[in-house]
Design a protein around this motif. Structure first.
Motif, PDB file in Angstrom:
ATOM      1  N   GLN A  20      23.188  44.709 110.792  1.00  0.00           N
ATOM      2  CA  GLN A  20      23.655  44.498 109.420  1.00  0.00           C
ATOM      3  C   GLN A  20      23.268  45.677 108.526  1.00  0.00           C
ATOM      4  O   GLN A  20      24.079  46.154 107.731  1.00  0.00           O
ATOM      5  CB  GLN A  20      23.077  43.196 108.862  1.00  0.00           C
ATOM      6  CG  GLN A  20      23.506  42.895 107.437  1.00  0.00           C
ATOM      7  CD  GLN A  20      24.992  42.657 107.295  1.00  0.00           C
ATOM      8  OE1 GLN A  20      25.634  42.145 108.196  1.00  0.00           O
ATOM      9  NE2 GLN A  20      25.550  43.041 106.157  1.00  0.00           N
ATOM     10  N   LEU A  21      22.050  46.161 108.651  1.00  0.00           N
ATOM     11  CA  LEU A  21      21.607  47.297 107.843  1.00  0.00           C
ATOM     12  C   LEU A  21      22.390  48.561 108.176  1.00  0.00           C
ATOM     13  O   LEU A  21      22.726  49.345 107.290  1.00  0.00           O
ATOM     14  CB  LEU A  21      20.105  47.520 108.026  1.00  0.00           C
ATOM     15  CG  LEU A  21      19.207  46.429 107.444  1.00  0.00           C
ATOM     16  CD1 LEU A  21      17.758  46.680 107.830  1.00  0.00           C
ATOM     17  CD2 LEU A  21      19.359  46.352 105.931  1.00  0.00           C
ATOM     18  N   LEU A  23      25.494  48.611 109.252  1.00  0.00           N
ATOM     19  CA  LEU A  23      26.814  48.397 108.674  1.00  0.00           C
ATOM     20  C   LEU A  23      26.800  48.699 107.175  1.00  0.00           C
ATOM     21  O   LEU A  23      27.680  49.400 106.660  1.00  0.00           O
ATOM     22  CB  LEU A  23      27.259  46.952 108.912  1.00  0.00           C
ATOM     23  CG  LEU A  23      28.584  46.548 108.296  1.00  0.00           C
ATOM     24  CD1 LEU A  23      29.738  47.265 108.996  1.00  0.00           C
ATOM     25  CD2 LEU A  23      28.768  45.046 108.378  1.00  0.00           C
ATOM     26  N   GLU A  24      25.794  48.197 106.471  1.00  0.00           N
ATOM     27  CA  GLU A  24      25.691  48.437 105.035  1.00  0.00           C
ATOM     28  C   GLU A  24      25.454  49.910 104.726  1.00  0.00           C
ATOM     29  O   GLU A  24      25.980  50.436 103.750  1.00  0.00           O
ATOM     30  CB  GLU A  24      24.575  47.580 104.444  1.00  0.00           C
ATOM     31  CG  GLU A  24      24.897  46.096 104.449  1.00  0.00           C
ATOM     32  CD  GLU A  24      23.755  45.242 103.956  1.00  0.00           C
ATOM     33  OE1 GLU A  24      22.791  45.779 103.372  1.00  0.00           O
ATOM     34  OE2 GLU A  24      23.815  44.018 104.166  1.00  0.00           O
ATOM     35  N   MET A  27      28.709  52.066 104.843  1.00  0.00           N
ATOM     36  CA  MET A  27      29.777  51.800 103.875  1.00  0.00           C
ATOM     37  C   MET A  27      29.877  52.927 102.856  1.00  0.00           C
ATOM     38  O   MET A  27      28.865  53.469 102.416  1.00  0.00           O
ATOM     39  CB  MET A  27      29.525  50.479 103.144  1.00  0.00           C
ATOM     40  CG  MET A  27      29.619  49.272 104.029  1.00  0.00           C
ATOM     41  SD  MET A  27      29.255  47.758 103.157  1.00  0.00           S
ATOM     42  CE  MET A  27      30.792  47.519 102.305  1.00  0.00           C
ATOM     43  N   ARG A  29      30.279  54.353  99.335  1.00  0.00           N
ATOM     44  CA  ARG A  29      29.887  53.870  98.008  1.00  0.00           C
ATOM     45  C   ARG A  29      30.694  54.572  96.926  1.00  0.00           C
ATOM     46  O   ARG A  29      31.080  55.728  97.058  1.00  0.00           O
ATOM     47  CB  ARG A  29      28.395  54.129  97.751  1.00  0.00           C
ATOM     48  CG  ARG A  29      27.478  53.586  98.817  1.00  0.00           C
ATOM     49  CD  ARG A  29      27.297  52.110  98.671  1.00  0.00           C
ATOM     50  NE  ARG A  29      26.318  51.648  99.647  1.00  0.00           N
ATOM     51  CZ  ARG A  29      26.332  50.459 100.169  1.00  0.00           C
ATOM     52  NH1 ARG A  29      27.246  49.613  99.828  1.00  0.00           N
ATOM     53  NH2 ARG A  29      25.428  50.106 101.042  1.00  0.00           N
TER      54      ARG A  29
END
Length: 72
Positions: A20-21, A23-24, A27, A29
């Protein structure tokens, strides 16, 4: 046996967190200053049709009480 189960659950949970980290972090921005400027411009462009700023005409207000309350 329960020690092995706790350990494998911990590994699975940690792997999910790492995924999850990642993936974030990957991203794309948007710079906050650009977003804030766009929001300000949008608000300025639409202020005439904003009911919070201009109010709602009593004749077109669907939430206006139809009858007045009377006490007996």
């Amino acid at each position: 046996m329960s020690g092995t189960m706790c350990s494998s659950n911990s590994v699975v949970q940690t792997q999910k967190l790492v995924d999850q980290l990642r993936l974030e972090a990957s991203m794309e921005r948007i710079r906050i200053s650009l977003t804030a400027a766009d929001l300000i411009q949008y608000c300025k462009d639409h202020r005439r049709s904003d009911p919070l700023l201009t109010g709602i005409a009593a004749s077109s207000n669907p939430f206006k009480d139809k009858k007045t309350c009377t006490l007996l």
